[in-house]
Motif scaffolding. Structure first.
Motif, PDB file in Angstrom:
ATOM      1  N   ALA A  44      42.955  77.820  36.033  1.00  0.00           N
ATOM      2  CA  ALA A  44      42.936  76.421  35.620  1.00  0.00           C
ATOM      3  C   ALA A  44      42.057  76.301  34.375  1.00  0.00           C
ATOM      4  N   PRO A  45      42.300  75.308  33.511  1.00  0.00           N
ATOM      5  CA  PRO A  45      41.567  75.234  32.238  1.00  0.00           C
ATOM      6  C   PRO A  45      40.046  75.245  32.370  1.00  0.00           C
ATOM      7  N   TYR A  46      39.475  74.410  33.232  1.00  0.00           N
ATOM      8  CA  TYR A  46      38.007  74.397  33.324  1.00  0.00           C
ATOM      9  C   TYR A  46      37.482  75.686  33.951  1.00  0.00           C
ATOM     10  N   ASP A  47      38.228  76.264  34.893  1.00  0.00           N
ATOM     11  CA  ASP A  47      37.849  77.564  35.453  1.00  0.00           C
ATOM     12  C   ASP A  47      37.799  78.629  34.360  1.00  0.00           C
ATOM     13  N   ALA A  48      38.739  78.550  33.425  1.00  0.00           N
ATOM     14  CA  ALA A  48      38.780  79.528  32.337  1.00  0.00           C
ATOM     15  C   ALA A  48      37.549  79.421  31.448  1.00  0.00           C
ATOM     16  N   LEU A  49      36.999  78.209  31.303  1.00  0.00           N
ATOM     17  CA  LEU A  49      35.763  78.041  30.527  1.00  0.00           C
ATOM     18  C   LEU A  49      34.559  78.553  31.319  1.00  0.00           C
ATOM     19  N   MET A  50      34.489  78.237  32.610  1.00  0.00           N
ATOM     20  CA  MET A  50      33.394  78.746  33.441  1.00  0.00           C
ATOM     21  C   MET A  50      33.386  80.271  33.481  1.00  0.00           C
ATOM     22  N   GLU A  51      34.554  80.855  33.423  1.00  0.00           N
ATOM     23  CA  GLU A  51      34.690  82.314  33.455  1.00  0.00           C
ATOM     24  C   GLU A  51      33.932  82.982  32.306  1.00  0.00           C
ATOM     25  N   GLN A  52      33.773  82.278  31.188  1.00  0.00           N
ATOM     26  CA  GLN A  52      33.073  82.847  30.032  1.00  0.00           C
ATOM     27  C   GLN A  52      31.583  83.042  30.315  1.00  0.00           C
ATOM     28  N   PHE A  53      31.047  82.277  31.239  1.00  0.00           N
ATOM     29  CA  PHE A  53      29.612  82.326  31.523  1.00  0.00           C
ATOM     30  C   PHE A  53      29.306  82.969  32.873  1.00  0.00           C
ATOM     31  N   ASP A  54      30.192  82.779  33.853  1.00  0.00           N
ATOM     32  CA  ASP A  54      29.984  83.330  35.189  1.00  0.00           C
ATOM     33  C   ASP A  54      31.294  83.833  35.763  1.00  0.00           C
ATOM     34  N   PRO A  55      31.658  85.072  35.452  1.00  0.00           N
ATOM     35  CA  PRO A  55      32.932  85.619  35.917  1.00  0.00           C
ATOM     36  C   PRO A  55      33.095  85.507  37.427  1.00  0.00           C
ATOM     37  N   GLY A  56      34.204  84.907  37.826  1.00  0.00           N
ATOM     38  CA  GLY A  56      34.515  84.774  39.248  1.00  0.00           C
ATOM     39  C   GLY A  56      34.232  83.405  39.814  1.00  0.00           C
ATOM     40  N   ASN A  57      33.409  82.608  39.144  1.00  0.00           N
ATOM     41  CA  ASN A  57      33.131  81.256  39.647  1.00  0.00           C
ATOM     42  C   ASN A  57      34.325  80.340  39.405  1.00  0.00           C
ATOM     43  N   ARG A  58      34.670  79.543  40.416  1.00  0.00           N
ATOM     44  CA  ARG A  58      35.800  78.631  40.325  1.00  0.00           C
ATOM     45  C   ARG A  58      35.381  77.252  40.835  1.00  0.00           C
ATOM     46  N   VAL A  59      35.957  76.221  40.247  1.00  0.00           N
ATOM     47  CA  VAL A  59      35.642  74.856  40.661  1.00  0.00           C
ATOM     48  C   VAL A  59      35.868  74.677  42.165  1.00  0.00           C
ATOM     49  N   ALA A  60      36.936  75.266  42.682  1.00  0.00           N
ATOM     50  CA  ALA A  60      37.254  75.119  44.110  1.00  0.00           C
ATOM     51  C   ALA A  60      36.113  75.591  45.004  1.00  0.00           C
ATOM     52  N   ASP A  61      35.333  76.562  44.517  1.00  0.00           N
ATOM     53  CA  ASP A  61      34.196  77.071  45.292  1.00  0.00           C
ATOM     54  C   ASP A  61      32.894  76.365  44.932  1.00  0.00           C
ATOM     55  N   VAL A  62      32.709  76.097  43.647  1.00  0.00           N
ATOM     56  CA  VAL A  62      31.438  75.552  43.157  1.00  0.00           C
ATOM     57  C   VAL A  62      31.302  74.060  43.450  1.00  0.00           C
ATOM     58  N   ALA A  63      32.381  73.297  43.233  1.00  0.00           N
ATOM     59  CA  ALA A  63      32.301  71.837  43.376  1.00  0.00           C
ATOM     60  C   ALA A  63      31.841  71.395  44.774  1.00  0.00           C
ATOM     61  N   PRO A  64      32.381  71.953  45.870  1.00  0.00           N
ATOM     62  CA  PRO A  64      31.907  71.521  47.192  1.00  0.00           C
ATOM     63  C   PRO A  64      30.425  71.823  47.427  1.00  0.00           C
ATOM     64  N   VAL A  65      29.956  72.947  46.876  1.00  0.00           N
ATOM     65  CA  VAL A  65      28.538  73.305  46.999  1.00  0.00           C
ATOM     66  C   VAL A  65      27.677  72.261  46.301  1.00  0.00           C
ATOM     67  N   PRO A  78      24.611  76.263  50.028  1.00  0.00           N
ATOM     68  CA  PRO A  78      23.654  75.245  49.588  1.00  0.00           C
ATOM     69  C   PRO A  78      22.610  74.915  50.647  1.00  0.00           C
ATOM     70  N   ASP A  79      22.917  75.186  51.922  1.00  0.00           N
ATOM     71  CA  ASP A  79      21.969  74.867  52.989  1.00  0.00           C
ATOM     72  C   ASP A  79      20.648  75.625  52.832  1.00  0.00           C
ATOM     73  N   ILE A  80      20.716  76.807  52.233  1.00  0.00           N
ATOM     74  CA  ILE A  80      19.500  77.615  52.042  1.00  0.00           C
ATOM     75  C   ILE A  80      18.577  76.934  51.035  1.00  0.00           C
ATOM     76  N   PHE A  81      19.132  76.468  49.934  1.00  0.00           N
ATOM     77  CA  PHE A  81      18.337  75.783  48.914  1.00  0.00           C
ATOM     78  C   PHE A  81      17.821  74.442  49.447  1.00  0.00           C
ATOM     79  N   ILE A  82      18.676  73.742  50.190  1.00  0.00           N
ATOM     80  CA  ILE A  82      18.275  72.461  50.786  1.00  0.00           C
ATOM     81  C   ILE A  82      17.097  72.667  51.734  1.00  0.00           C
ATOM     82  N   ALA A  83      17.159  73.707  52.561  1.00  0.00           N
ATOM     83  CA  ALA A  83      16.055  74.008  53.480  1.00  0.00           C
ATOM     84  C   ALA A  83      14.782  74.339  52.711  1.00  0.00           C
ATOM     85  N   HIS A  84      14.931  75.070  51.614  1.00  0.00           N
ATOM     86  CA  HIS A  84      13.790  75.407  50.755  1.00  0.00           C
ATOM     87  C   HIS A  84      13.124  74.140  50.205  1.00  0.00           C
TER      88      HIS A  84
END
Length: 497
Positions: A148-169, A485-491
């Motif tokens: 997807a277009p925005y995933d393709a931009l994120m890929e330039q900075f963090d290979p493998g990260n996708r909105v479908a995974d990152v957005a819910p977090v 995200p629960d780990i960071f929230i607990a922190h």
């Protein structure tokens, strides 16, 4: 011998990148003003040479032939990463890259002038041009990468990260923080009532602050035979793994800003110095993206240097370098309260550990809408203000310089970069939890100034793995689970609740 050809190419690219990195670091620290014009010419030429060398047409043939060769598992990982980098480097036409570069340069120049004047109206047309090109880039990269277009931009900075995974977090983190920020501020007020905040009196001599920073770097594991500390307008970690160039800046009225900057950049430096030396000429041997890099700096700055046990060790060292008298009214509890101070504010780079993610989530949501075409540049100030008001209770509607004009990133065409900052904080917390499980006495080690355990864990699980795996896969291999995200929230609850 096509894999051998790729290795030879990698060594050539490494040499060019080495020259660019050291020239750029020197420009920010030691270059006289009059050297700027020729330095810009030299670095520009080297960037052009690097792009030419990295995108030569024969490389595609070498990759195709290497894929049919009998390669070791290590070589297969190296080839996969080489192919990923090559595909990303060649999917944009040269004329588009030139147009994009010119638009971004013009936008950045206008931003530097117009932000100070709070002039969104005259800045917006230039940003519109950058956004139009960013949408075009996103689509071209999406087509080449099958993303997807925005995933393709994120890929330039963090290979493998996708909105479908990152957005819910980030959505879960946002929901928590909107309620937690007021709670953290109330808890802080109660602590301040019981123990009023104290300040320390300067002046603190710059040379003494420098010596303090150097001693902290050494204790944390920085290798001074492969790096140095200098001064620059804005702290950074640059250079190359065998010659890391770290910087900080100093104020004489207080010392924590400089020291925390040194600790943050040392986190970056340790990652660079810990990468596998035998693979430094290949993409697979280099750092795995911006979120993982930021996690290493935030691990040192936030997980270690914001903790009370760290200051049990550090306070005597601070006193040794800056003088007992200067810190006579301050003890561990006072400095911990200072470094962990929570405050609502407009400016991302000044934000604390609790409020900072909301600044990032706001930008993440807006730039997805900008790239997706559901938000236009003319509507950004209103959209920014609505989110800032909802998330932090602050309005920026008549103050764009402290709202959508505060960062250079969008002017520079850096869409997909912002998530890395907060993902880095989450990853750092997740790594810390794994280290605590593996080493139950780790806090005692830190209070004794022994960082060998935390460095050994990170060397084995993060540094030496370099870019063998995508960002999500690397995190799962290191900690046993995907981003949680629960780990960071607990922190945050433990530290600020």
């Amino acid at each position: 011998m096509s894999f051998a050809d790729l290795e030879a190419l990698g060594r050539k690219l490494e040499s060019i990148e080495h020259a660019i990195a050291i020239l750029s670091a020197d420009e920010a620290t030691n270059m006289p003003v009059g050297g700027g014009e020729k330095r810009a010419e030299s670095v520009s030429f080297l960037h052009g040479l690097r792009h030419e060398t990295a995108t030569a047409p024969e490389i595609g043939d070498w990759i195709a032939k290497a894929e049919s060769e009998d390669l070791s598992e290590e070589q297969q990982l190296a080839l996969r990463e080489f192919k990923r980098v090559y595909t990303n480097a060649t999917c944009l036409p040269a004329d588009f890259v030139r147009r994009k570069s010119q638009a971004e340069m013009r936008s950045e120049q206008l931003w530097r002038d117009l932000r100070a004047k709070n002039d969104w109206a005259n800045f917006a047309p230039a940003l519109e041009g950058v956004v139009a090109l960013a949408r075009e880039e996103a689509q071209m990269r999406a087509d080449a990468l099958g993303l997807a277009p925005y995933d393709a931009l994120m890929e330039q900075f963090d290979p493998g990260n996708r909105v479908a995974d990152v957005a819910p977090v980030l959505e879960k983190l946002k929901s928590f923080l909107i309620d937690f920020v007021p709670e953290a501020l109330e808890a802080q007020a109660r602590r301040h009532e019981a123990r009023p905040p104290k300040t320390v009196k300067g002046p603190f001599a710059i040379e003494k602050q420098r010596e303090l920073g150097l001693s902290m770097m050494q204790a944390l594991g920085f290798d001074f035979t492969h790096g140095r500390l200098d001064v620059s307008h804005h702290p950074f970690c640059g250079g190359v793994p065998t010659d890391v160039r770290m910087t900080t800046r100093y104020r004489t009225d207080e010392f924590l800003t400089s020291l925390m900057g040194v600790l943050h950049e040392t986190g970056h430096a340790l990652y660079e110095q810990g990468l596998p030396k035998a693979l430094s000429h290949m993409a697979v041997g280099q750092a795995r993206g911006m979120a993982m890099h930021e996690s290493q700096s935030l691990f040192v700055e936030q997980q270690l240097a914001h903790a009370p046990r760290f200051w049990e060790w550090a306070m005597p060292i601070v006193a040794t370098h800056l003088g007992e008298g200067a810190l006579a009214s301050w003890d561990v509890e006072d400095v911990v309260a200072e470094v962990n101070k929570v405050e609502r504010g407009y400016i991302r780079v000044d934000a604390d550990e609790v409020t900072y993610p909301l600044h990032i989530i706001l930008r993440f949501e807006l730039e997805q809408a900008l790239i997706g075409g559901t938000l236009e540049v003319t509507d950004v100030p209103e959209a920014w203000d609505a989110k800032m008001t909802e998330y932090l209770g602050l309005s920026t509607i008549d103050n764009p310089k402290d709202g959508p004009m505060q960062d250079v990133h969008w002017s520079a065409g850096l869409f997909g970069y912002f998530p890395s900052y907060t993902l880095g904080a989450l990853i750092a917390a997740q790594q810390w939890q794994s280290i605590e499980k593996a080493m139950p006495n780790v806090l005692d080690q830190i209070a004794a100034g022994d960082f060998s355990g935390v460095n050994a864990w990170r060397a084995e699980n993060i540094w030496q793995q370099a870019s063998r795996y995508s960002t999500p896969d690397l995190l799962k291999r290191a900690t046993g689970e995907t981003l949680n995200p629960d780990i960071f929230i607990a922190h945050l609850k433990k530290r600020y609740g």
